[in-house]
Design an enzyme around this catalytic site. Structure first.
Site, PDB file in Angstrom:
ATOM      1  N   CYS A   1      48.071  35.312  51.067  1.00  0.00           N
ATOM      2  CA  CYS A   1      47.150  34.470  50.444  1.00  0.00           C
ATOM      3  C   CYS A   1      45.696  34.931  50.255  1.00  0.00           C
ATOM      4  O   CYS A   1      45.047  35.257  51.194  1.00  0.00           O
ATOM      5  CB  CYS A   1      47.033  32.997  51.397  1.00  0.00           C
TER       6      CYS A   1
ATOM      7  N   GLU B   1      49.245  32.729  44.271  1.00  0.00           N
ATOM      8  CA  GLU B   1      49.936  34.113  44.686  1.00  0.00           C
ATOM      9  C   GLU B   1      50.649  34.610  43.263  1.00  0.00           C
ATOM     10  O   GLU B   1      50.772  34.091  42.290  1.00  0.00           O
ATOM     11  CB  GLU B   1      51.170  33.407  45.377  1.00  0.00           C
TER      12      GLU B   1
END
Length: 245
Positions: free
Chosen positions: A2, A103
């Site tokens: 992340c 992402e």
């Protein structure tokens, strides 16, 4: 991994959702990047408060933060053994409030397509994190955090093989309670969410630049399939034709 997220929660919502004893001034952010100050929540002396902290953990034993690697994520599988994270797992657990995170999926042609990922019911996220405080020789102080990542569930595996540990409401209290909940117990709270708990859509590659920070970044875009590689194939008569494979 992340590496970017959004947080658009107003302070009063933060206070109510996470049982805070304080408010901090926040503005909506749509492209929060490592090294930037972010809002994090932890407990000290029985008080649960929000703080601003640098995204990129700096353990207290570091001599010079400028020469220390940027640690934005801690892998759940190894955080209890890594010197940079093990003390924070015992004494410095926190949550990072988020509206969603980004992402990047690697396409067959090696290009990367960003996706914006949220809870399926659009509730705010509580990302599991670790924090540490660093004190410099001249009295400088840096509070810093890292998010925790876990293996992606099958749904998110279509995009990436890792995902942040997102705590449900029942797990937040235990995660933040470093006095009564030991590290081994807390480790069991950092798990992949079940399939169907999240939703995602492709977004503009503008999110690649930390300079861009506006609501348009989380809007869905239409993604064209990547072009297949083309090669020339010889045919009878000495000519050539294009061949897709």
């Amino acid at each position: 991994m992340c590496g970017r997220y959004a947080s658009t929660l107003p302070p009063e919502m933060m206070e109510e959702l996470f049982k805070l004893l304080n408010q901090i001034e926040m503005v909506p952010r749509y492209n929060i990047a490592p090294t930037q100050p972010i809002a994090a929540v932890w407990e000290q002396h029985g008080r649960r408060e929000a703080h601003f902290a640098r995204w990129g953990l700096v353990p207290g034993w570091v001599k010079d933060p400028r020469e220390f690697p940027l640690l934005i994520n801690a892998r759940v599988e190894t955080m209890a053994e890594k010197p940079a994270f093990r003390d924070a797992l015992k004494h410095g657990r926190c949550i990072i409030p988020a509206s969603g995170y980004y992402e990047w999926h690697t396409n067959p042609d090696k290009s990367k397509q960003p996706y914006y990922i949220t809870l399926s019911d659009d509730r705010p996220m509580a990302l599991a994190g670790l924090y540490a405080s660093w004190m410099g020789p001249n009295g400088e102080e840096i509070d810093s955090v890292a998010t925790i990542t876990v293996p992606a569930n099958r749904q998110l595996g279509e995009i990436h093989d890792r995902m942040p540990a997102i705590l449900d409401e029942a797990a937040i209290d235990d995660w933040l309670n470093v006095l009564d909940v030991h590290a081994a117990e807390a480790r069991q709270l950092a798990l992949p969410l079940p399939d169907g708990t999240l939703k995602f859509h492709p977004v503009s590659t503008r999110v690649n630049s930390a300079r861009d920070d506006d609501p348009g970044l989380i809007e869905p875009v239409t993604v064209m399939p990547p072009e297949l590689p083309v090669r020339k194939k010889r045919v009878a008569g000495g000519g050539a034709q294009m061949d897709l494979f």
